[in-house]
Write an enzyme that holds these catalytic residues in place. Structure first.
Site, PDB file in Angstrom:
ATOM      1  N   PRO A  39      -5.025  -7.115 -54.933  1.00  0.00           N
ATOM      2  CG  PRO A  39      -4.615  -5.830 -56.829  1.00  0.00           C
ATOM      3  CD  PRO A  39      -5.227  -5.760 -55.457  1.00  0.00           C
ATOM      4  CD  GLU A  40      -3.666 -13.180 -52.674  1.00  0.00           C
ATOM      5  OE1 GLU A  40      -2.848 -14.115 -52.760  1.00  0.00           O
ATOM      6  OE2 GLU A  40      -4.812 -13.321 -52.220  1.00  0.00           O
TER       7      GLU A  40
END
Length: 287
Positions: A2-3
């Site tokens: 996840p960013e």
């Protein structure tokens, strides 16, 4: 992994259940995640109030009333779910969302919060982790020490990029992924921002004109804000605290579109590998 937009989406989902609430009980169902839990982890945070739930780059930071910071990282497959007295039984995701199953044996940490909410951290591959650090010294926590500005902060601008890129001979794609240059940017959103800016990912960072850097800073901010609004991007494992999946991937103009027509010129999107990561771009529109 996840960013920034995905982690910010999770933060916003957790805030109503955790911010301003005391941690009544903590249940850790194993001795470690990616790393061992800090010594006396449960005892040190039980009874403390989460005065603020923040985020630094791809990390969640719970500021506790006892002077400690609860630092949480999702890793590759980590996800939080929130259940409580106000939860709607049988609620299903909406139009752009797809329900994802959970395996209870991967529920590794459970927080019982003041107000009745239960916050559960589930991580099948256990690449996530939780840590404690003195809140007053949070800037010197190892991953944060020297980290660049947030891409949606006032400190991030074309002028900042011009200074940060000065003399850099690395490709701009690699420079933007450097957390000491910009905090929280990842592969997906760098590809999208470079496409929108008309900048080739192969161009040397130090050779980009100031006006193009101004455009790049604006497009980075826009793509991050749009992704947050969309709930992030779901490529494989990411989902929000309500079990919904982000849908920014439906807006991709470059990322993961190899051989598909460019939305501007209709020529095929190309894929190359830079620093072990896939880069997607249009060789005609991006110079």
């Amino acid at each position: 992994m996840p960013e920034l937009p995905e982690v910010e989406t999770v933060r916003r989902g957790l805030a109503p259940a955790m911010e301003g609430k005391r941690i009544l009980h903590v249940h850790t169902r194993r001795k470690d995640l990616r790393f061992p839990f800090p010594e006396n982890f449960n005892h040190r945070i039980e009874g403390a109030k989460v005065t603020r739930l923040g985020r630094r780059a791809k990390y969640l930071v719970g500021e506790l009333s006892n002077g400690e910071a609860l630092i949480m990282h999702l890793g590759m497959t980590g996800r939080f779910t929130v259940e409580g007295p106000k939860a709607k039984a049988g609620e299903r995701p909406g139009k752009f969302h797809v329900a994802a199953g959970e395996v209870p044996k991967h529920d590794h940490v459970v927080f019982d919060m003041q107000g009745g909410a239960t916050v559960t951290f589930n991580d099948a591959r256990r690449f996530g982790f939780m840590d404690l650090w003195p809140l007053a010294d949070i800037d010197h926590y190892a991953p944060f020490d020297g980290m660049g500005p947030e891409p949606i902060s006032n400190q991030f601008s074309g002028a900042y990029l011009a200074e940060a890129f000065k003399g850099k001979k690395a490709p701009v794609k690699a420079a933007l992924l450097d957390q000491y240059v910009v905090a929280g940017l990842g592969n997906i959103y760098v590809c999208e921002a470079l496409f929108r800016s008309g900048i080739s990912p192969k161009k040397l960072a130090g050779s980009i004109r100031r006006d193009k850097l101004e455009t790049l800073s604006v497009e980075v901010r826009k793509v991050i804000e749009e992704a947050i609004e969309a709930g992030g991007s779901t490529i494989s494992d990411f989902e929000t605290t309500t079990g919904e999946l982000g849908y920014f991937q439906h807006r991709f103009q470059a990322y993961d579109r190899e051989d598909e027509p460019c939305v501007v010129c209709a020529r095929p999107i190309k894929r190359i590998v830079q620093s072990g990561r896939s880069t997607f771009y249009c060789s005609h529109c991006q110079k």
